[in-house]
Design an enzyme around this catalytic site. Sequence first.
Site: not given
Ligand code: NAD
Ligand code: TYD
Length: 330
Positions: A119-121, A143, A147
Amino acid sequence: MRLLVCGGAGFIGSTFVRLRLREYGDEITVLDKLTYAGRRENLHDVLEEIRFVHGAIENPAAVADAIEGCDAVVNFAAETHVDRSISGPDAFIVTNMQGTHVLLEAARERGLRYAQVSTDEVYGSIESGSFTEESPLCPSSPYSATKTGADLLVSSYFHTYGMETVICRGSNNYGPYQYPEKLIPLMILNAVAGDRLPVYGDGRNVRNWLYTEDFGRGISAALVSGTPGEAYNCGGPDECENLHVVERIIELTGADPALIEFVTDRPGHDRRYSLSSEKLRALGWEPRVRFDEGLERTVGWYKDNDWWWEPIRAGDYREYYERHYGRALR
Ligand code: NAD
Ligand code: TYD
């Protein structure tokens, strides 16, 4: 390819599975613990075409079973919500760090290529300009810290053991099948239901929005063509303040703007994320979906697929929501 996709029942993992099956004809095994965020429903249309193993990445026996016959591992499995990592970091340490270690060991023993989804985070917040892969890692939440720990471990397996690793760091994703704890699906479903729209702080935090299929394509490019040992940023084409995202969702759903409610800010809230993706573009990747179009598609998907989200909003999510926001959903 014969791929082990860990976390393939989550939001981005399930999108990636669909993409790899349809566009690349891979043989896929999904290993997933099915936490609150992981659901078989996310794979409803492809379950017959994959092997599904229900298990945790931190469990070596489950990993050994799932990895059998695979050529490469892609790890999406993670605890992913910043707010949950603030109220309870334990699961983040086990899954994001220990789980990654177990997967790396299993891939190393078998000489498999390994792609870590990140992630960018990991770079932290940036006031202006964009992070490159050379920027220092400076995470701010449990988080993003876990990561980052995982990314460093992945790099160490390249440097120490010569393992074929790549890391792909995405910016904020949005699209179908995203659990409604995250900003965009939460606001869409609240807007549709007439619930308040809780904006943290002043609503001026900026995120770099990436349509989930575009991230899937970016991860594919890094997996197939990335140089071992390298990290690749995958940033969306548009940046947007949170308040503007919410206002656009109000327009698309026809909700009442008075539903917006400014609530207490998230502790340690990162102000702005922004990625430069030149290195991934050099592998032939580019984002296809601009934010306006992707948001419209995403709102349409949630409107058309209440079978997917109604059980979530009627289940444990209600308790999470009430605990976190101090008010009940309608
Ligand atoms: P999500 O929370 O929707 O899905 C996570 C998945 O991992 C779920 O299916 C969950 O059951 C599974 N999981 C959790 N713990 C587990 C474990 N111990 N063993 C096996 N499976 C397990 O998440 P997402 O948004 O699809 O993110 C997927 C990946 O992408 C993550 O690694 C996250 O850090 C990364 N990512 C997410 C975003 C975003 O904006 N959502 C952006 C950049 C990177
Ligand atoms: P989020 O979707 O939790 O992603 P991330 O924290 O990984 O960027 O949040 C996106 C942005 O939205 C973040 O600046 C926090 C804000 N946010 C709210 O303002 N209200 C909410 O209820 C949530 C869940 C997020």
